[in-house]
Design an enzyme around this catalytic site. Structure first.
Site, PDB file in Angstrom:
ATOM      1  N   GLU A  98      56.060  18.546  76.605  1.00 38.52           N
ATOM      2  CA  GLU A  98      57.240  17.985  77.256  1.00 38.52           C
ATOM      3  C   GLU A  98      57.234  18.294  78.749  1.00 38.52           C
ATOM      4  O   GLU A  98      56.864  19.389  79.178  1.00 38.52           O
ATOM      5  CB  GLU A  98      58.508  18.512  76.580  1.00 38.52           C
ATOM      6  CG  GLU A  98      58.610  18.002  75.142  1.00 38.52           C
ATOM      7  CD  GLU A  98      59.840  18.475  74.396  1.00 38.52           C
ATOM      8  OE1 GLU A  98      60.175  17.846  73.377  1.00 38.52           O
ATOM      9  OE2 GLU A  98      60.469  19.470  74.816  1.00 38.52           O
ATOM     10  N   CYS A 120      66.064  25.065  80.318  1.00 39.43           N
ATOM     11  CA  CYS A 120      65.161  26.210  80.258  1.00 39.43           C
ATOM     12  C   CYS A 120      65.161  26.826  78.864  1.00 39.43           C
ATOM     13  O   CYS A 120      66.211  27.130  78.308  1.00 39.43           O
ATOM     14  CB  CYS A 120      65.601  27.249  81.289  1.00 39.43           C
ATOM     15  SG  CYS A 120      64.592  28.725  81.326  1.00 39.43           S
TER      16      CYS A 120
END
Length: 384
Positions: free
Chosen positions: A105, A355
């Site tokens: 990703e 994150c």
């Protein structure tokens, strides 16, 4: 410059052609020399590849027809393909990118004055940090140079084609996606060289950031290979907590890690004398005011700025996100010691692009023995 040997094993495609995205400029010039061409031809082709995101030799109009024909026979420009795109309400875009049978990703984060691309370096991760979704997927393999720089190439091509929508060009790259970059130095460094190269993406070394959890021998080697901005995934004020949430700390404790960071700063111009400390805020784990005081004492000899990261949840995780009030108190303690302290704004969490949420698609998940072997390869300096 890194000195990765160009061999058919590490740069050829299934069609037996050289993928030019696997070559930094030094290697590209050697490739053209082997074709009987002058070195400047490499610069011309790189400019087409990276300035214009061109993957068709026929469109390279300042390359003569004979050479274009020769290139089509022996080489190609093949970036990994986007297989899924998700767009957040805040403008963040997450791309699932196919690398062989797996996916990694890549995340595009636009802001008012910049656009940052978060890039993956491995399929999965071997370090098993307890608060990170990627770590829960296991480790499969390192990404090749073309699969790392190809994420930047693909994103730049997509964003460039969408200028009418007001999307900003990529100004910053952070090696903070899936994987531990220092466990893949031989591919990460050439990819970063292309990011910095004037005939590549031409980014400033202050705008290319590598983040590491603390593979100390590889960090020492990095300082001799390239100069980029450094961020460290610290996440704890003491070894007791870090041993639990960042297991590599059991091999390279905080004192050893920070000493290596200071050695890197002595060599680096990109960091302007200080490192970025990343600290994920886990509710009642590492977020008390006593932890903030410990962290300030720990970092007193390490020039730094501190990014506090509200933890981003994922299914099955044993933690909770710190409350805003706890984060605020923690931040105020650090600032009282004079530390530049920033609470990172969460971006893309509605599409699992924030994150610690990147997971990709790791097939044939490896067991602990392979993870240990992978860590051993990075720790052996001869292997990185």
């Amino acid at each position: 410059m890194s000195e990765q040997l160009v061999t058919p094993e590490n740069v050829t495609t299934k069609d037996g052609k050289i993928n030019l995205l696997d070559l930094n400029r030094q290697q590209m010039r050697e490739f053209f020399k082997d074709l009987g061409e002058k070195p400047f031809r490499a610069d011309q082709v790189m400019k087409w590849m990276y300035h214009y995101c061109c993957d068709n030799f026929d469109e390279m109009t300042d390359i003569n027809k004979v050479l274009r024909g020769k290139l089509k026979e022996v080489a190609e420009i093949r970036a990994p393909e986007v297989v899924e795109e998700q767009r957040s309400s805040d403008g963040t875009i997450k791309w699932a990118i196919a690398v062989g049978d797996q996916r990694v990703e890549t995340v595009y984060i636009p802001e008012v004055d910049r656009a940052t691309l978060c890039v993956s370096s491995q399929v999965g991760c071997a370090l098993e940090c307890k608060f990170c979704s990627t770590a829960q997927q296991g480790f499969n393999r390192n990404l090749r140079v073309s699969e790392i720089i190809g994420q930047v190439w693909r994103a730049a091509k997509i964003v460039g084609a969408a200028k009418v929508t007001g999307q900003r060009p990529i100004t910053n790259v952070v090696m903070m996606g899936m994987g531990e970059p220092l466990l893949n130095l031989n591919n990460v460094v050439p990819a970063m060289e292309i990011m910095l190269d004037d005939f590549g993406f031409g980014l400033s070394k202050r705008r290319v950031t590598l983040s590491t959890s603390g593979v100390v021998p590889a960090l020492d080697k990095l300082g001799d290979m390239i100069d980029v901005a450094l961020a460290i995934s610290l996440h704890a004020p003491n070894d007791e907590i870090r041993d639990e949430i960042v297991p590599i700390n059991k091999k390279y404790n905080i004192e050893t890690f920070l000493a290596a960071v200071r050695r890197y700063l002595e060599k680096s111009n990109a960091n302007q004398g200080r490192v970025t400390i990343e600290y994920v805020m886990l509710d009642h784990v590492n977020d008390g005011t006593e932890h903030a005081h410990q962290l300030a004492e720990l970092l007193k000899d390490t020039p730094c700025k501190i990014n506090l990261i509200p933890w981003n949840p994922f299914p099955g995780a044993p933690y909770g996100r710190s409350s805003n009030s706890r984060i605020d108190r923690f931040s105020k303690v650090l600032m009282s010691y004079g530390f530049t302290t920033i609470v990172r704004k969460t971006r893309g969490d509605d599409i699992d692009a924030a994150c610690g949420q990147l997971a990709g698609d790791v097939i044939d998940r490896t067991k602990r023995t392979l993870r240990k072997r992978m860590q051993g390869e990075a720790i052996d300096i001869k292997a990185v």
